[in-house]
Write an enzyme that holds these catalytic residues in place. Structure first.
Site, short mmCIF file in Angstrom:
data_model
loop_
_atom_site.label_atom_id
_atom_site.label_comp_id
_atom_site.label_asym_id
_atom_site.label_seq_id
_atom_site.Cartn_x
_atom_site.Cartn_y
_atom_site.Cartn_z
N ASP A 16 0.84 -1.08 -0.30
CA ASP A 16 -0.12 -0.13 -0.10
C ASP A 16 0.75 1.04 0.04
O ASP A 16 0.36 2.22 0.44
CB ASP A 16 -1.05 0.11 1.25
CG ASP A 16 -1.54 -1.04 1.33
OD1 ASP A 16 -2.07 -1.68 0.28
OD2 ASP A 16 -1.50 -1.83 2.49
N LYS A 19 1.95 2.18 -5.22
CA LYS A 19 2.87 1.85 -6.33
C LYS A 19 2.03 2.09 -7.54
O LYS A 19 2.47 2.47 -8.70
CB LYS A 19 3.22 0.37 -6.31
CG LYS A 19 4.10 -0.17 -5.11
CD LYS A 19 4.13 -1.57 -5.00
CE LYS A 19 2.81 -2.24 -4.66
NZ LYS A 19 2.63 -2.15 -3.31
N GLY A 43 -4.16 -4.33 -4.15
CA GLY A 43 -4.99 -3.39 -4.13
C GLY A 43 -4.73 -2.25 -4.71
O GLY A 43 -3.69 -1.41 -4.04
N HIS A 44 -4.62 -1.66 -6.14
CA HIS A 44 -3.89 -0.62 -6.53
C HIS A 44 -5.30 0.51 -6.75
O HIS A 44 -6.07 0.14 -7.70
CB HIS A 44 -3.18 -0.88 -7.93
CG HIS A 44 -2.03 -1.64 -7.51
ND1 HIS A 44 -1.12 -1.87 -8.49
CD2 HIS A 44 -1.30 -2.14 -6.41
CE1 HIS A 44 -0.13 -2.58 -8.07
NE2 HIS A 44 -0.20 -2.62 -6.48
N GLN A 227 1.98 -6.13 -3.00
CA GLN A 227 2.31 -6.01 -1.67
C GLN A 227 3.63 -5.31 -1.21
O GLN A 227 4.10 -4.47 -2.36
CB GLN A 227 2.59 -7.46 -1.22
CG GLN A 227 1.22 -8.39 -0.96
CD GLN A 227 0.98 -8.97 -2.46
OE1 GLN A 227 1.56 -9.67 -3.22
NE2 GLN A 227 -0.32 -8.56 -2.81
#
Ligand code: IMP
Length: 427
Positions: A16, A19, A43-44, A227
Site C-alpha cells: 500500500d 505503487k 489493491g491498486h 504487496q
C-alpha cells in the site's frame, strides 16, 4: 540511473505504498506492464479521468490503450475474480481483453483455496496471520507441494481430471478431518475449471517469450510489484508475510526471465509506515498522531476495507530492503499527509536488537529510536515543483536520503497523476 530496457517498481514496506499511481504514471513510457507475483490480494487505487478504479490483479497499464498488460507465471490467478475485475474495467476502458496476456503456467486459485484460507485463519489450531482470505497462501502451497492446478491444465480435459482429483483429495481430507466442514464437489470444480480454461485460452501467451521478443524489438517492459518487500516470504517479517517473493527476487522467477533482465528498480515508500494484518511493526503509533495519519492518509485497505496500522518511517527496515532489492532510487509518497504537523520522526536505529533479529526481520522485541524533525506549516499537498516546498519538507527528504543511503528521485504530493515531482530522471 543507467538507461536500460526494462524497469521495475516495487513497494518497500508492508504494501500500500502507492505503487499503482507511480506505475500508472510511468507506464506510458513502456510497451507493456507485467505482474510477476501475488494475486488479487493486491489493491491498486488509480484515479483515471477523475474516476476511481481499484485494480487487484490487472496490471496498472490496463489504462494505457496502446500498452499490453502481462500476467507472469509467478502470479496466482483466480479466474472468477479476474473476470469480475475485467468487467468493471470494461465499463470505462476499451479493449481490456485484447490487451491482457496471461502465462499458461499461472497457478490457479479456485473456490476451495479461499475456503481453506478462511478456515485456517478462523481455526484455533493455527496462528492468525490476518490474510486477505483470498486463497493466496493455499495456492502457493499447492505450487511448492507439487499438486497445483495451472492454467495450462484446464486446456486438456484428461490432464485436468487427474490433477484435480489428486488436489481435491488433499483438500477434502483437510476439510473433513481438520476443519469439520463440508467437502468440495469434484464435478462442480472440474466443470468450472474447464470453462475457465476455455474463456482464458485466447488471452494465454508464453509471457517470457513475448517479453524477450519485445526487448529484441527495442520495446521496454515495466514490472509491477504487488504487496511490499517486507511481506516477502523469504526477505520479509516471516511468518507474517504473503506467500510469494514480493521483492526483486521474484521478478525473474515470476516472469521466466534471467536475473539480469531488470537492472533498474525504483522502490516506493510512504513518508510513514502502514501495515494491515498481524505481525510486528516497530514504529507503530497508538496515539492521536497515529489516528491523525490514518484519517488524513485515508488508510483503509483497498482490498479488504480493513483499517491500516500507522507509524513513523522505519529507516532501519528500509535499509535492509534497499539492500535485498538492489534499490538505487526511491519514490516517497504521501508526504502531504504530514502537512500542518508540529514535528515528524524517522526511526534510525533499534534497541534490543542483534544481527540475528535483523537478518530474520524478527522485529517483535525491538525498540525504535527516533530522529525528530520540524514539521511544516505551508501545505505541500498537490505541489508540482520542489521550488514551492517549505524547507522543513526538503529537510525531511534529505534526512531519508542520508539515513537510507539512496537518492529520493520522486516525491508524490497527492493522489492525482499530476501531483508527482521528479527530483531526478529515473527512466
Ligand atoms: P495473503 O497475501 O492474503 O496471504 O495475506 C498475508 C499478509 O499479507 C496479510 O498480513 C495481508 O494483510 C498482507 N497483504 C496481502 N496483500 C496485501 C496488499 O496488497 N497490501 C498490504 N498487505 C497485504
Amino acid at each position: 540511473m543507467t538507461k536500460t530496457q526494462n524497469f521495475a517498481v516495487l513497494g518497500l514496506q508492508w504494501g500500500d505504498e502507492g505503487k499503482g499511481k507511480i506505475v500508472n504514471f510511468l507506464s506510458p513510457n513502456f510497451h507493456a506492464t507485467c505482474r510477476f507475483q501475488g494475486g488479487h490480494n493486491a489493491g491498486h487505487t488509480l484515479i483515471v479521468n477523475g474516476k476511481k478504479l481499484i485494480l487487484h490483479l490487472l496490471p496498472s497499464s490496463i489504462c494505457e490503450k496502446d500498452a499490453l498488460s502481462l500476467i507472469g507465471k509467478g502470479v496466482v490467478l483466480s479466474p472468477n475474480d479476474l473476470f469480475e475485475e475485467m468487467s468493471e474495467a470494461n465499463t470505462f476502458l476499451e479493449g481490456v481483453e485484447d490487451r491482457l496476456k496471461i502465462s499458461s503456467a499461472c497457478v490457479l486459485i479456485l473456490d476451495h483455496h479461499k475456503k481453506f484460507d478462511q478456515c485456517r485463519e478462523k481455526s484455533n489450531s493455527f496462528k492468525t496471520i490476518g490474510t486477505t482470505g483470498r486463497g493466496i497462501g493455499p495456492a502457493y502451497e499447492d505450487k511448492v507441494g507439487r499438486r497445483a492446478i495451472r492454467l495450462v491444465d484446464c486446456f486438456y480435459e484428461k490432464i485436468l481430471e487427474e490433477k484435480l482429483r489428486e488436489n481435491l483429495d488433499f483438500y477434502n481430507f483437510m476439510f473433513n478431518k481438520l476443519f469439520s466442514v463440508e467437502e468440495v464437489s469434484f464435478q462442480e470444480t472440474f466443470e468450472k475449471a474447464l470453462s475457465y480454461g476455455e474463456r482464458l485460452r485466447p488471452m494465454t501467451k508464453d509471457i517470457s517469450k513475448l517479453i524477450i521478443e519485445m526487448n529484441n524489438d527495442g520495446k521496454k517492459v515495466l514490472f509491477e510489484g504487488a504487496q511490499g518487500a517486507l511481506l516477502d516470504v523469504d526477505n520479509g517479517t516471516y511468518p507474517y508475510v504473503t506467500s510469494s517473493n514480493s521483492s526483486a527476487a521474484g521478478i525473474a522467477s515470476g516472469s521466466g526471465l534471467g536475473p539480469l533482465s531488470v537492472i533498474n528498480i525504483l522502490g516506493i515508500a510512504k513518508a510513514y509506515t502502514t501495515r494491515v494484518g498481524e505481525g510486528p511493526m516497530p514504529t507503530e503509533l497508538f496515539d492521536d498522531i497515529g489516528i491523525h495519519i490514518a484519517e488524513k492518509g485515508g488508510e483503509v485497505g483497498a482490498t479488504t476495507g480493513r483499517p491500516r496500522r500507522c507509524g513513523w518511517f522505519d529507516a532501519v527496515a528500509m535499509k535492509k530492503v534497499i539492500q535485498s532489492n538492489s534499490i538505487k532510487s526511491l519514490c516517497i509518497t504521501k508526504l502531504d499527509v504530514f502537512d500542518g504537523m508540529e514535528s515528524v520522526k524517522i526511526c534510525d536505529s533499534y534497541d534490543n536488537s542483534d544481527e540475528f533479529f535483523e537478518e530474520s526481520l524478527n522485529l517483535d522485541h525491538v525498540k525504535p529510536q527516533y530522529i525528530e524533525l520540524s514539521g511544516w506549516k505551508k501545505p505541500i499537498h498537490g505541489l508540482k515543483t520542489l521550488d514551492d516546498f517549505p524547507k522543513e519538507a526538503i529537510e525531511f527528504i534529505s534526512k531519508i536520503e542520508e539515513v537510507c543511503g539512496v537518492s529520493v528521485d520522486i516525491i508524490s504530493t497527492g493522489p492525482e497523476r499530476e501531483s508527482t515531482i521528479f527530483k531526478n530522471e529515473v527512466i
